[in-house]
Design a protein around this motif. Structure first.
Motif, short mmCIF file in Angstrom:
data_model
loop_
_atom_site.label_atom_id
_atom_site.label_comp_id
_atom_site.label_asym_id
_atom_site.label_seq_id
_atom_site.Cartn_x
_atom_site.Cartn_y
_atom_site.Cartn_z
N GLN A 227 22.17 42.25 72.99
CA GLN A 227 21.01 41.78 73.74
C GLN A 227 20.13 42.94 74.19
N SER A 228 20.77 44.06 74.54
CA SER A 228 20.02 45.24 74.99
C SER A 228 19.51 46.07 73.83
N LEU A 229 20.26 46.06 72.72
CA LEU A 229 19.92 46.89 71.58
C LEU A 229 20.14 46.09 70.29
N PRO A 230 19.18 45.24 69.92
CA PRO A 230 19.35 44.38 68.74
C PRO A 230 19.14 45.14 67.42
N ALA A 231 19.89 46.22 67.24
CA ALA A 231 19.81 47.02 66.02
C ALA A 231 20.72 46.42 64.95
N PRO A 232 20.47 46.71 63.67
CA PRO A 232 21.29 46.12 62.61
C PRO A 232 22.79 46.40 62.73
N GLU A 233 23.16 47.64 63.07
CA GLU A 233 24.58 47.94 63.17
C GLU A 233 25.24 47.28 64.37
N THR A 234 24.50 47.14 65.47
CA THR A 234 25.04 46.43 66.63
C THR A 234 25.31 44.97 66.26
N GLY A 235 24.37 44.36 65.57
CA GLY A 235 24.56 43.00 65.10
C GLY A 235 25.65 42.91 64.05
N GLY A 236 25.73 43.95 63.21
CA GLY A 236 26.77 43.97 62.18
C GLY A 236 28.16 43.98 62.78
N LEU A 237 28.35 44.75 63.85
CA LEU A 237 29.64 44.77 64.52
C LEU A 237 29.96 43.41 65.12
N LEU A 238 29.00 42.80 65.79
CA LEU A 238 29.24 41.48 66.38
C LEU A 238 29.58 40.46 65.30
N ALA A 239 28.84 40.49 64.20
CA ALA A 239 29.12 39.57 63.09
C ALA A 239 30.52 39.78 62.53
#
Length: 413
Positions: A227-239
């Motif tokens: 939510q604070s840093l919607p970068a691709p790798e941040t989203g990749g980790l969550l996914a």
């Protein structure tokens, strides 16, 4: 007459679920890792006696926090030497002002993301960042972390001690950094969150295969960070974590025995989590900035899309592991690539690739478990038995050990 209460289990539950958040609050307020750990242990020791005498409180975490703060206040007041008396006075004032009654149903403030960013300050080396966070936030012992990093206990102990001293002496702030400094620390933070998840997904020790509390905590932290840093790798980790966690209910049977992915009942996989994970992954990949977590999430997505284990697209998984090895070369990646190659081509070809990293991973339990399986498939049962025995020696998790012992028995028939 007192009700029949299992005091030990009540305390064990609070320590397992809430000690990390209580410790994070204490570290933020005391600005001293060792002191925070000491007073928390004092509070837990007091709970052993007090809870048996007076029954467990409604809010066990708040009780521990209150008692730990009071023990810290006592220590500050008794201290005859202080490097900076004004700092001590300020801390005492803050602690006394924040004190709460243990019986109040007051939630513990969420300080864990701040603690992770403190531990992942660029003044610390990357290994020290991850090690210190696992020690304080996850409560892993130094020997457990040493095994995870494939280093000696003494090496890891010194690494953690130096990191704590560096934070104290450099007065590293206990905060989530501003936007300009966020990018400098986010890679280490992502690594730490994933290691928390991995410890939950396959616990280092214990009767249960997984620690659900750590999996949930890692996913929660990743959501907050995304939510604070919607970068691709941040989203990749969550996914990636969502796709792994979707298999939670199928990884053990009714007796809590481990069930490998090849034998899992895929109807038990959580389709909502799979949908969320794959949708998020597609959004990240559209930004055309692929990184290690996005590639690993893609591998997990391929597994999730297969209706059966035999229908898995192993050629695609093998290619993805080859791509992962390009951006994140490591013997562990090669090990996983070897398993994919064995399923895509032959067990012999996978075994040949695995042997390339066997020396580097000689104390890594998954290496021996994978090697045993591939040797078994090659018909080399005597060698497979030896590898299974080595994997069992390196396994402290009861559920996983039982599975490996069962596999060993089969090759000895």
């Amino acid at each position: 007459m007192k009700p029949n209460i299992d005091y030990d289990k009540a305390l064990e539950r609070v320590v397992s679920e809430d000690a990390g958040s209580v410790l994070a609050v204490l570290i933020g307020q005391l600005r001293d890792f060792d002191l925070a750990e000491d007073v928390l242990q004092d509070a837990i020791a007091e709970a052993v006696v007090s809870w048996r005498r007076d029954d467990p409180p409604r809010n066990g975490a708040a009780w521990l926090l209150t008692v730990a703060r009071r023990r810290a206040i006592d220590r500050f007041r008794r201290s005859s030497v202080a490097s900076d008396e004004s700092v001590v006075r300020e801390l005492l004032a803050q602690l006394e002002d924040r004190d709460i009654e243990p019986e109040q149903d007051q939630p513990i403030p969420d300080e864990r993301l701040r603690l992770i960013f403190t531990c992942c300050h660029p003044a610390l080396g990357e290994d020290a960042q991850v090690s210190l966070t696992l020690r304080t936030l996850c409560g892993l012992s130094t020997p457990e972390i040493a095994r995870a990093f494939l280093v000696a206990y003494e090496t890891m102990s010194q690494r953690i001690l130096r990191a704590k001293k560096k934070i104290r002496d450099a007065a590293i702030p206990y905060e989530v950094p501003g936007e300009t400094d966020l990018d400098n620390r986010v890679e280490a933070v992502l690594d730490v969150i994933y290691l928390i998840f991995n410890e939950g997904y396959k616990a280092t020790k214990g009767a249960d295969l997984a620690r659900v509390d750590l999996c949930d905590e890692a996913i929660r932290l990743a959501r907050v960070l995304y939510q604070s840093l919607p970068a691709p790798e941040t989203g990749g980790l969550l996914a990636l974590m969502l796709l792994h966690d979707a298999r939670r209910n199928s990884r053990t049977d009714e007796s809590r025995a481990f069930v490998p992915i090849s034998e899992q009942d895929r109807s038990q996989w959580n389709t909502d989590l799979i949908q969320e994970g794959t949708t998020l992954l597609r959004q990240c990949l559209l930004q055309q900035r692929p990184g290690p977590f996005q590639i690993q999430a893609a591998i997990s997505a391929v597994h999730s899309e297969a209706p059966t284990y035999d229908a898995t697209d192993w050629a695609q998984i093998s290619a993805l592991y080859a791509a992962l090895a390009q951006v994140m070369p490591s013997p562990v990646v090669t090990l996983n690539q070897a398993v994919a190659v064995a399923n895509d081509e032959t067990a012999e070809s996978g075994l040949a690739l695995l042997e390339q990293v066997a020396n580097e991973l000689k104390d890594y339990q998954p290496l021996h478990a994978a090697r045993a399986e591939l040797l078994r498939r090659c018909g080399r049962n005597a060698e497979a038995a030896s590898a299974y025995r080595q994997a069992i020696v390196l396994t402290d998790n009861t559920a996983e050990r039982a599975f490996l012992e069962q596999q060993l028995a089969q090759v000895l028939i």
